[in-house]
Design a protein around this motif. Sequence first.
Motif, PDB file in Angstrom:
ATOM      1  N   ARG A 144       0.762  -1.255  -0.036  1.00 35.76           N
ATOM      2  CA  ARG A 144      -0.014   0.027  -0.076  1.00 35.76           C
ATOM      3  C   ARG A 144       0.812   1.171  -0.121  1.00 35.76           C
ATOM      4  N   ILE A 145       2.106   1.231   0.888  1.00 31.59           N
ATOM      5  CA  ILE A 145       2.921   2.376   1.059  1.00 31.59           C
ATOM      6  C   ILE A 145       3.361   2.722  -0.397  1.00 31.59           C
ATOM      7  N   LEU A 146       4.215   1.537  -0.647  1.00 31.08           N
ATOM      8  CA  LEU A 146       4.706   1.729  -2.034  1.00 31.08           C
ATOM      9  C   LEU A 146       3.958   2.000  -3.275  1.00 31.08           C
ATOM     10  N   VAL A 147       2.877   1.616  -3.592  1.00 27.16           N
ATOM     11  CA  VAL A 147       1.667   2.182  -4.428  1.00 27.16           C
ATOM     12  C   VAL A 147       1.473   3.673  -4.360  1.00 27.16           C
ATOM     13  N   ASP A 148       1.370   4.028  -3.070  1.00 27.65           N
ATOM     14  CA  ASP A 148       1.050   5.479  -2.778  1.00 27.65           C
ATOM     15  C   ASP A 148       2.343   6.250  -3.120  1.00 27.65           C
TER      16      ASP A 148
END
Length: 153
Positions: A144-148
């Motif tokens: 989730r953090i990497l996608v953001d």
Amino acid sequence: MPISAYIRSLRERIGQDLLLLPAVSAVIVDDDGRILLARSHGDDQWALIGGGIEPGEEPSASIAREVREELGVEATVGQIVGVYGGDAMFITYANGDRCAYVTTAYACRLAPGPLVLEESELRDVGWFEPSEISKLDTQPYVERILVDAGVPI
């Protein structure tokens, strides 16, 4: 890294009950677009570099300190990627202590030089192509953090 004096003092009063704690995470990308992930002792899942914010510490200073402590190099701290909490940020440690983290993720770049792992905390680090990350066993919050952060997973 051993438990901080602040957390130790809280644990002395409340035992293993749930603590809600502020934290920071580093999205570290190299010049080739690879992402740095790490594994802690006692945990097979890959995670971002990070840790707890100490009382009175600015979050951006906290992530710079965590990178320096865990990897032995300085980091340039960039923009905030996002702030994350919820079920993906709950953890029960091997000793039974329970924590729910709210982490602020920052984009970071490492200064040149070899990584020197904090052996008491990290057992392994690796640079991964974005396409490799979905095939790894990662902590629930990582993708989730990497996608953001704009990482094309």
